[in-house]
Design a protein around this motif. Sequence first.
Motif, PDB file in Angstrom:
ATOM      1  N   ASN A  67       0.826  -1.210   0.000  1.00 44.03           N
ATOM      2  CA  ASN A  67       0.000   0.000   0.000  1.00 44.03           C
ATOM      3  C   ASN A  67       0.862   1.261   0.000  1.00 44.03           C
ATOM      4  O   ASN A  67       0.529   2.256  -0.651  1.00 44.03           O
ATOM      5  CB  ASN A  67      -0.926  -0.002   1.214  1.00 44.03           C
ATOM      6  N   MET A  70       2.199   2.455  -3.354  1.00 47.51           N
ATOM      7  CA  MET A  70       1.284   3.142  -4.278  1.00 47.51           C
ATOM      8  C   MET A  70       1.734   4.575  -4.508  1.00 47.51           C
ATOM      9  O   MET A  70       1.476   5.148  -5.570  1.00 47.51           O
ATOM     10  CB  MET A  70      -0.138   3.123  -3.710  1.00 47.51           C
ATOM     11  N   GLY A  71       2.370   5.160  -3.487  1.00 45.77           N
ATOM     12  CA  GLY A  71       2.851   6.537  -3.615  1.00 45.77           C
ATOM     13  C   GLY A  71       4.310   6.639  -3.990  1.00 45.77           C
ATOM     14  O   GLY A  71       4.929   7.686  -3.780  1.00 45.77           O
ATOM     15  N   ILE A 111       2.858   0.849 -11.489  1.00 50.62           N
ATOM     16  CA  ILE A 111       1.422   0.557 -11.347  1.00 50.62           C
ATOM     17  C   ILE A 111       1.107  -0.789 -10.694  1.00 50.62           C
ATOM     18  O   ILE A 111      -0.040  -1.000 -10.288  1.00 50.62           O
ATOM     19  CB  ILE A 111       0.695   0.653 -12.704  1.00 50.62           C
ATOM     20  N   LEU A 114      -0.294  -0.245  -7.201  1.00 50.48           N
ATOM     21  CA  LEU A 114      -1.614   0.380  -7.274  1.00 50.48           C
ATOM     22  C   LEU A 114      -2.681  -0.648  -7.613  1.00 50.48           C
ATOM     23  O   LEU A 114      -3.718  -0.746  -6.933  1.00 50.48           O
ATOM     24  CB  LEU A 114      -1.597   1.504  -8.314  1.00 50.48           C
ATOM     25  N   SER A 117      -3.079  -3.288  -4.768  1.00 54.85           N
ATOM     26  CA  SER A 117      -3.737  -2.772  -3.569  1.00 54.85           C
ATOM     27  C   SER A 117      -5.245  -2.649  -3.769  1.00 54.85           C
ATOM     28  O   SER A 117      -6.032  -3.061  -2.910  1.00 54.85           O
ATOM     29  CB  SER A 117      -3.150  -1.409  -3.196  1.00 54.85           C
ATOM     30  N   ILE A 118      -5.661  -2.081  -4.906  1.00 59.75           N
ATOM     31  CA  ILE A 118      -7.094  -1.933  -5.179  1.00 59.75           C
ATOM     32  C   ILE A 118      -7.749  -3.304  -5.338  1.00 59.75           C
ATOM     33  O   ILE A 118      -8.840  -3.554  -4.813  1.00 59.75           O
ATOM     34  CB  ILE A 118      -7.314  -1.077  -6.437  1.00 59.75           C
ATOM     35  N   ALA A 162      -7.616   1.940 -13.268  1.00 55.99           N
ATOM     36  CA  ALA A 162      -6.909   2.906 -12.410  1.00 55.99           C
ATOM     37  C   ALA A 162      -5.412   2.876 -12.708  1.00 55.99           C
ATOM     38  O   ALA A 162      -4.755   3.927 -12.753  1.00 55.99           O
ATOM     39  CB  ALA A 162      -7.167   2.581 -10.940  1.00 55.99           C
ATOM     40  N   GLY A 163      -4.871   1.683 -12.920  1.00 53.07           N
ATOM     41  CA  GLY A 163      -3.470   1.556 -13.307  1.00 53.07           C
ATOM     42  C   GLY A 163      -3.193   2.199 -14.649  1.00 53.07           C
ATOM     43  O   GLY A 163      -2.159   2.853 -14.843  1.00 53.07           O
ATOM     44  N   ARG A 166      -2.959   5.929 -14.256  1.00 52.61           N
ATOM     45  CA  ARG A 166      -1.681   6.338 -13.655  1.00 52.61           C
ATOM     46  C   ARG A 166      -0.556   6.260 -14.688  1.00 52.61           C
ATOM     47  O   ARG A 166       0.312   7.135 -14.754  1.00 52.61           O
ATOM     48  CB  ARG A 166      -1.377   5.423 -12.465  1.00 52.61           C
TER      49      ARG A 166
END
Length: 234
Positions: A67, A70-71, A111, A114, A117-118, A162-163, A166
């Motif tokens: 998680n 992700m950042g 990605i 990301l 995690s989702i 979402a990936g 990004r």
Amino acid sequence: MGDLWSGLTQAFWLVVTLDKELVEISWRSLRITLSALVLASAIAMPLAAFLAVRRFRARRAFIAVMNALMGLPPVVVGLVVYVLLSRSGPFGVLGLLFTPTAMIIAQIIIIVPLIASIAHQSLRDLWQEYHDLLISMNVTQWQKMKTLLWDARRALLTAALAGFGRAIGEVGAIMIVGGNIDHATRVLTTAIALETGKGNFALALSLGFVLIALAVAVNLAIHWLGRTEREGRW
């Protein structure tokens, strides 16, 4: 004001007439991003399913790290990939630096956390519903994962989109590892940065229009899929 209007008019005309350079850059961006998305999804989604059904000692720590990643700053990812693929790096012999392959590798690293995690959040909730049933059926670990991945396919598609959003808007990492080479590694974001610096606002704006259109399309797709998923549960 006149210069701005002129630039917008030229940009719109480039989009409408499907300018050759605009189409080439847009297609390369889509090809690289979709390639990275497919490979990243193939890594992230089974990983998310594994974390949902398997319990092990370091599981919570692994999820927390995932998680947090992700950042992960894209520029740092680009720097690490550059070092690994440079001539003095461990993979320099492959000659991948400043190629679309290097850009795909950087986007995958960005990605995967990301998407995983989702996807894990959706699969974890679904596992709570399926846990007793699948345990009573005495199925294998892989069968549990396949069942979750199939039944959560709409939510997983949302994670993949979402990936995509990004990756398609990334500029820092792919500028470093791709080099923004004309007719080779130039994509929408790097081309916008270059053309803006050159003062070619018409092409930069037209590229921006395409990028915005892709981002809006992805957001609309995520919204529609999310609404469909919620309606399907009632």
